[in-house]
Design an enzyme around this catalytic site. Structure first.
Site, PDB file in Angstrom:
ATOM      1  N   LYS A   1       0.827  -1.211   0.000  1.00  9.95           N
ATOM      2  CA  LYS A   1       0.000   0.000   0.000  1.00  9.95           C
ATOM      3  C   LYS A   1       0.865   1.266   0.000  1.00  9.95           C
ATOM      4  O   LYS A   1       0.529   2.249  -0.637  1.00  9.95           O
ATOM      5  CB  LYS A   1      -0.921   0.011   1.230  1.00  9.95           C
ATOM      6  CG  LYS A   1      -1.918  -1.143   1.246  1.00  9.95           C
ATOM      7  CD  LYS A   1      -2.818  -1.096   2.474  1.00  9.95           C
ATOM      8  CE  LYS A   1      -2.125  -1.448   3.775  1.00  9.95           C
ATOM      9  NZ  LYS A   1      -1.614  -2.822   3.870  1.00  9.95           N
TER      10      LYS A   1
ATOM     11  N   GLY B   1       3.688  -1.060   8.690  1.00  9.68           N
ATOM     12  CA  GLY B   1       5.020  -0.742   8.165  1.00  9.68           C
ATOM     13  C   GLY B   1       4.887  -0.478   6.683  1.00  9.68           C
ATOM     14  O   GLY B   1       4.785  -1.408   5.899  1.00  9.68           O
ATOM     15  N   HIS B   2       4.796   0.770   6.297  1.00 10.70           N
ATOM     16  CA  HIS B   2       4.586   1.116   4.888  1.00 10.70           C
ATOM     17  C   HIS B   2       5.921   1.543   4.264  1.00 10.70           C
ATOM     18  O   HIS B   2       6.477   2.578   4.620  1.00 10.70           O
ATOM     19  CB  HIS B   2       3.524   2.214   4.765  1.00 10.70           C
ATOM     20  CG  HIS B   2       2.163   1.744   5.216  1.00 10.70           C
ATOM     21  ND1 HIS B   2       1.084   2.560   5.358  1.00 10.70           N
ATOM     22  CD2 HIS B   2       1.722   0.496   5.525  1.00 10.70           C
ATOM     23  CE1 HIS B   2       0.029   1.836   5.753  1.00 10.70           C
ATOM     24  NE2 HIS B   2       0.417   0.584   5.867  1.00 10.70           N
TER      25      HIS B   2
ATOM     26  N   GLN C   1      -2.798  -2.346   7.595  1.00 14.84           N
ATOM     27  CA  GLN C   1      -3.172  -3.772   7.681  1.00 14.84           C
ATOM     28  C   GLN C   1      -4.034  -4.161   6.464  1.00 14.84           C
ATOM     29  O   GLN C   1      -3.836  -3.600   5.403  1.00 14.84           O
ATOM     30  CB  GLN C   1      -3.888  -4.108   8.996  1.00 14.84           C
ATOM     31  CG  GLN C   1      -2.997  -4.025  10.228  1.00 14.84           C
ATOM     32  CD  GLN C   1      -2.787  -2.618  10.746  1.00 14.84           C
ATOM     33  OE1 GLN C   1      -3.727  -1.870  10.913  1.00 14.84           O
ATOM     34  NE2 GLN C   1      -1.555  -2.243  11.012  1.00 14.84           N
TER      35      GLN C   1
HETATM   36  P1  IMP Z   1      -1.640  -6.268  16.270  1.00  5.25           P
HETATM   37  O1  IMP Z   1      -2.219  -5.367  15.239  1.00  5.25           O
HETATM   38  O2  IMP Z   1      -0.220  -5.911  16.637  1.00  5.25           O
HETATM   39  O3  IMP Z   1      -2.519  -6.433  17.463  1.00  5.25           O
HETATM   40  O4  IMP Z   1      -1.536  -7.749  15.630  1.00  5.25           O
HETATM   41  C1  IMP Z   1      -2.671  -8.496  15.295  1.00  5.25           C
HETATM   42  C2  IMP Z   1      -2.445  -9.293  14.013  1.00  5.25           C
HETATM   43  O5  IMP Z   1      -2.351  -8.400  12.923  1.00  5.25           O
HETATM   44  C3  IMP Z   1      -1.149 -10.101  13.988  1.00  5.25           C
HETATM   45  O6  IMP Z   1      -1.367 -11.278  13.257  1.00  5.25           O
HETATM   46  C4  IMP Z   1      -0.190  -9.205  13.254  1.00  5.25           C
HETATM   47  O7  IMP Z   1       0.861  -9.931  12.626  1.00  5.25           O
HETATM   48  C5  IMP Z   1      -1.126  -8.602  12.226  1.00  5.25           C
HETATM   49  N1  IMP Z   1      -0.680  -7.292  11.748  1.00  5.25           N
HETATM   50  C6  IMP Z   1      -0.721  -6.122  12.412  1.00  5.25           C
HETATM   51  N2  IMP Z   1      -0.250  -5.126  11.653  1.00  5.25           N
HETATM   52  C7  IMP Z   1       0.083  -5.668  10.479  1.00  5.25           C
HETATM   53  C8  IMP Z   1       0.588  -5.129   9.262  1.00  5.25           C
HETATM   54  O8  IMP Z   1       0.812  -3.930   9.107  1.00  5.25           O
HETATM   55  N3  IMP Z   1       0.791  -6.026   8.254  1.00  5.25           N
HETATM   56  C9  IMP Z   1       0.503  -7.340   8.372  1.00  5.25           C
HETATM   57  N4  IMP Z   1       0.013  -7.886   9.483  1.00  5.25           N
HETATM   58  C10 IMP Z   1      -0.191  -7.055  10.530  1.00  5.25           C
END
Ligand code: IMP
Length: 424
Positions: A16, A40-41, A224
Site C-alpha cells: 500500500k 510498516g509502509h 493492515q
Molecule cells: P496487532 O495489530 O499488533 O494487534 O496484531 C494483530 C495481528 O495483525 C497479527 O497477526 C499481526 O501480525 C497482524 N498485523 C498487524 N499489523 C500488520 C501489518 O501492518 N501487516 C501485516 N500484518 C499485521
C-alpha cells in the site's frame, strides 16, 4: 475531486505504501484512519528507502498535507522517532503534518499488556506486533483512554495515567504475576515527546470537513488488510481496528456520501504475518521461493511472512466488503520465474465446494483450496510500461483474476520503485 479510500484487500503487506506514495503527487490530503505503529509502509524513491509506521505515506511525492486521523492509536515516542527520520530526509513537517486531537495515545502499559496477554495465550497467541495496539483500543472503547488533545494538560494527564497504572498494576501483580509499572517514569519519558509533537496536534475533523467543502482530493490510507478487520476478518486472529472501507469514515470524520472511490491493493500471490487460518499457505519450495523473490519479511517486526498462492475466494470477499471499484495488483514480478502458478477459485469443506468466504474461523481452518493452474511466463515483467506489453501468459493470469472478481486492475506494480508501475 476524488475522495478515495485505499485498503489492503488481503492480510496486510500488499504494498500500500508504494501506491499511496505514487498517488499522493495528485492528492491534496493523505489521511491515515486506523491502526498504529503495527503498520510498516515501505516507500522507495531516488536512492532512499523509508518505512513509515504512523506518518501517512504521502510525504515524499508532492506536497500533500498528511493527517493522522482520530481512528489511529499513537505511540508518541515512536512518532517522534519517525518525525526525525522524515526530517533527516529533508522534508519539513510544518504545515504538512496534522495529528488529530481525538486520536488515542498508546502508553507503555498498553505494550506491557499486549505482550503479557500474548504470553498467557500460549499456543493460542495471536502473534501480535507487540506494539500495544489491542490494549490501546480496549482503553478507548472502555472510555479509559487518553487522547492526543489531553497531552497539553499535564496535571490532568498525570492523574489519568496514575489511575490507569494503579488499575493495571493490580492485574499485573495479582493476575499475571508480572512486575509493576511506574507512572512517574511513564510521564518523565513522555514529556520530551509531548513537547516535540504538540505543534502538530489539532482538530483534523474540521480540517478535513473544510477540505471536502473545497472539493480537495483526499486519499484515505488504510493500514493492515481487510482480512485483519476486527469485525470482518479471521477473528480472533485480527488486529483491533477496522481497516476496511467502512472504518475510513469513522476514523477520519469524512462522511460516507463524500467518498467517490474505493481502491483495493492485492499482491499477485498472498502472505500473512502472525497466526490464524490461511487456506492457500504453502509449506513447500514454491512458498520458500515466494518468500525469497518477494523479500517477504515483516517491515515492522522482521518476522518471515507466511506465503501462498492468491486466494480469489478471499479476494472477492474483500472486494464486496469494501465496495472496491478499482484494484491495484502488486509484486507481479515476484512470479516472473515460476514454471506454474496457481490461484484458488473455491474451497472444499465437508465434501462440498463453495466460493463463499466462511466467517467461522474454525471452518476456515479446515477448508481445502481448489486451484486453477496457469503456466508461468518465465520472463521479466519489470520495466514494462504498457499493460498490453506484459508477457501474454501474465495477461492471461491477470484477466482471469479480473473476470473472477469483476473489478479491473487500474494499476499493476512490477517492482518497488515508483516508475515500475503500469497505469492502465
Ligand atoms: P496487532 O495489530 O499488533 O494487534 O496484531 C494483530 C495481528 O495483525 C497479527 O497477526 C499481526 O501480525 C497482524 N498485523 C498487524 N499489523 C500488520 C501489518 O501492518 N501487516 C501485516 N500484518 C499485521
Amino acid at each position: 475531486m476524488k475522495i478515495r479510500i485505499l485498503v489492503g484487500a488481503q492480510w496486510g503487506d500488499e504494498g500500500k505504501g508504494k501506491i499511496v506514495d505514487l498517488l499522493s503527487a495528485d492528492t491534496d490530503y493523505v489521511v491515515r484512519y486506523q491502526g498504529g505503529a503495527n503498520a510498516g509502509h515501505t516507500i522507495k524513491f531516488d536512492d532512499q528507502e523509508i518505512v513509515l509506521h504512523l506518518i501517512p505515506s504521502g510525504m515524499f511525492n508532492g506536497d500533500a498535507k498528511c493527517v493522522i486521523g482520530n481512528g489511529v492509536v499513537i505511540d508518541p515516542i515512536a512518532l517522534v522517532e519517525e518525525i526525525e527520520e522524515v526530517e533527516e530526509i529533508g522534508v519539513t513537517l510544518k504545515d504538512r503534518l496534522f495529528i488529530s486531537s481525538s486520536a488515542h495515545v498508546i502508553l507503555p502499559y498498553h505494550k506491557v499488556l499486549d505482550n503479557v496477554k500474548e504470553k498467557n495465550r500460549g499456543k493460542d497467541a495471536i502473534g501480535t506486533t507487540g506494539r500495544g495496539i489491542g490494549p490501546a483500543y480496549v482503553s478507548k472503547v472502555a472510555r479509559l483512554g487518553i487522547r492526543m488533545g489531553d497531552l497539553a494538560n499535564r496535571e490532568k494527564l498525570k492523574k489519568n495515567i496514575q489511575q490507569n497504572v494503579d488499575d493495571i498494576n493490580k492485574a499485573l501483580e495479582h493476575v499475571y504475576n508480572e512486575p509493576k509499572i511506574d507512572a512517574q517514569k511513564i510521564l518523565d519519558d513522555l514529556t520530551p515527546a509531548i513537547d516535540r509533537i504538540s505543534p502538530y496536534i489539532c482538530n483534523t475533523t474540521e480540517l478535513l470537513h473544510n477540505a471536502v467543502d473545497k472539493k480537495a482530493s483526499i486519499l484515505l490510507e488504510g493500514a493492515q488488510g481487510s482480512l485483519l478487520d476486527v469485525d470482518h476478518g479471521t477473528y480472533p486472529y485480527v488486529t483491533s481496528s477496522s481497516p476496511t472501507a467502512g472504518g475510513a469514515c469513522a476514523g477520519s470524520g469524512i462522511p460516507p456520501l463524500a467518498i467517490t472511490n474505493a481502491l483495493g491493493i492485492t499482491k499477485a500471490y498472498s502472505t500473512r504475518v502472525g497466526n490464524g487460518p490461511y487456506p492457500t499457505e504453502l509449506f513447500d519450495e514454491a512458498g520458500e521461493k515466494l518468500r525469497k523473490n518477494g523479500a517477504e519479511f515483516g517491515a515492522t517486526t522482521g518476522r518471515p511472512r507466511r506465503c501462498g498462492w492468491l486466494d480469489l475466494v478471499a479476494l472477492k470477499y474483500a472486494v464486496r466488503l469494501n465496495g472496491l471499484n478499482e484494484l491495484a495488483l502488486t509484486k507481479l514480478d515476484v512470479l516472473d520465474d515460476f514454471e506454474t502458478i496457481k490461484v484458488c477459485t473455491h474451497y472444499e469443506h465437508n465434501g462440498a465446494k463453495t466460493d463463499v468466504f466462511p466467517l467461522d474461523t474454525g471452518e476456515l481452518e479446515h477448508v481445502k483450496p481448489v486451484y486453477k493452474e496457469f503456466e508461468g511466463w518465465n520472463s521479466s515483467s519489470r520495466n514494462i510500461d504498457s499493460f498490453d506489453d506484459l508477457p501474454k501468459k501474465a495477461l492471461e493470469y491477470i484477466r482471469f483474476i479480473e473476470e473472477y472478481i469483476g473489478v479491473p486492475f487500474t494499476m499493476v506494480s512490477t517492482g518497488p520503485k515508483r516508475n515500475e508501475t503500469i497505469i492502465r
